[in-house]
Design a protein around this motif. Structure first.
Motif, short mmCIF file in Angstrom:
data_model
loop_
_atom_site.label_atom_id
_atom_site.label_comp_id
_atom_site.label_asym_id
_atom_site.label_seq_id
_atom_site.Cartn_x
_atom_site.Cartn_y
_atom_site.Cartn_z
N HIS A 69 29.54 -18.84 -58.71
CA HIS A 69 28.41 -18.01 -59.13
C HIS A 69 27.27 -18.89 -59.61
O HIS A 69 27.46 -20.04 -60.01
CB HIS A 69 28.83 -17.04 -60.24
CG HIS A 69 29.95 -16.14 -59.85
ND1 HIS A 69 29.85 -15.17 -58.87
CD2 HIS A 69 31.22 -16.07 -60.32
CE1 HIS A 69 31.00 -14.54 -58.76
NE2 HIS A 69 31.85 -15.07 -59.62
N ASP A 70 26.08 -18.37 -59.59
CA ASP A 70 24.88 -19.09 -60.00
C ASP A 70 24.61 -18.83 -61.48
O ASP A 70 24.34 -17.69 -61.85
CB ASP A 70 23.70 -18.62 -59.15
CG ASP A 70 22.41 -19.34 -59.45
OD1 ASP A 70 22.37 -20.17 -60.40
OD2 ASP A 70 21.41 -19.07 -58.76
N CYS B 268 32.03 -19.08 -64.31
CA CYS B 268 30.84 -18.92 -63.48
C CYS B 268 30.77 -20.00 -62.40
O CYS B 268 30.94 -19.72 -61.22
CB CYS B 268 29.58 -18.95 -64.37
SG CYS B 268 28.04 -18.80 -63.45
N THR C 229 20.40 -15.69 -69.28
CA THR C 229 21.21 -16.31 -68.23
C THR C 229 22.06 -17.45 -68.78
O THR C 229 21.77 -18.02 -69.84
CB THR C 229 20.32 -16.84 -67.10
OG1 THR C 229 19.42 -17.81 -67.65
CG2 THR C 229 19.56 -15.71 -66.42
N ALA D 16 22.08 -19.38 -63.12
CA ALA D 16 20.71 -18.90 -63.30
C ALA D 16 20.59 -17.41 -63.00
O ALA D 16 19.57 -16.79 -63.30
CB ALA D 16 19.73 -19.70 -62.42
N GLN D 17 21.64 -16.84 -62.40
CA GLN D 17 21.63 -15.42 -62.05
C GLN D 17 22.69 -14.62 -62.81
O GLN D 17 22.73 -13.40 -62.70
CB GLN D 17 21.88 -15.26 -60.54
CG GLN D 17 20.85 -15.94 -59.68
CD GLN D 17 19.45 -15.36 -59.88
OE1 GLN D 17 19.29 -14.15 -59.97
NE2 GLN D 17 18.46 -16.23 -59.97
N THR D 18 23.54 -15.29 -63.55
CA THR D 18 24.61 -14.64 -64.30
C THR D 18 24.21 -14.58 -65.76
O THR D 18 23.73 -15.56 -66.31
CB THR D 18 25.94 -15.42 -64.14
OG1 THR D 18 26.21 -15.61 -62.75
CG2 THR D 18 27.09 -14.69 -64.80
N THR D 19 24.42 -13.42 -66.39
CA THR D 19 24.00 -13.27 -67.78
C THR D 19 25.17 -13.49 -68.75
O THR D 19 26.34 -13.36 -68.38
CB THR D 19 23.41 -11.88 -68.05
OG1 THR D 19 24.46 -10.90 -67.89
CG2 THR D 19 22.25 -11.57 -67.11
#
Length: 139
Positions: A63-64, A58, A20, A66-69
């Motif tokens: 966007h989060d 991000c 992440t 912690a949720q985006t790679t």
């Protein structure tokens, strides 16, 4: 002959594509770097993640992290240079693709990164000025 390995910053570390962006930011802070090469499961270069990518691509988009790679942020064809390439090849690769950071690969393994700061320490003033003109040119 001065090579990519001579001017690179050694000890660069991959970030797995599945990791992440919040973890990527932590790694950047720990390593005091502004970019990390992104690798797939077989340690093949899939892109470069920058601190700016995290903020602009991000966070600013809502966007989060912690949720985006990292892999979701990899775009285009990743560029790299062989450790034995000479400085002219390094400059050509960076200038022709207008990139500011370049992973250095030796025996299919990441061994370092070349950044603007690395170039500044190893180029003449004329070489550096020419490089900056090409990389920062907007066409």
């Amino acid at each position: 002959m001065t090579t990519a390995k001579d001017i690179m910053h050694p000890g660069a570390q991959w970030i797995p594509a599945h990791e992440t962006l919040d973890r990527a930011a932590q790694l950047m802070r720990e390593q005091d770097v502004g970019a990390l090469p992104i690798a797939d499961a077989k340690e093949r270069l899939t892109g470069i993640l920058t601190d700016r990518d995290i903020v602009v691509g991000c966070v600013a988009m809502g966007h989060d992290p912690a949720q985006t790679t990292a892999g979701e942020m990899a775009h285009g064809t990743p560029r790299w240079i062989d450790a034995n390439a000479d400085v002219d090849q390094v400059l050509y690769e960076m200038q022709s693709h207008q990139i500011r950071r370049l992973p250095v690969i030796e025996n299919k393994r990441l061994v370092g990164m070349i950044s603007e700061a690395d170039l500044a320490q190893h180029l003449t003033d004329g070489q550096l000025a020419s490089w900056m003109e090409q990389v920062y040119a907007h066409g």
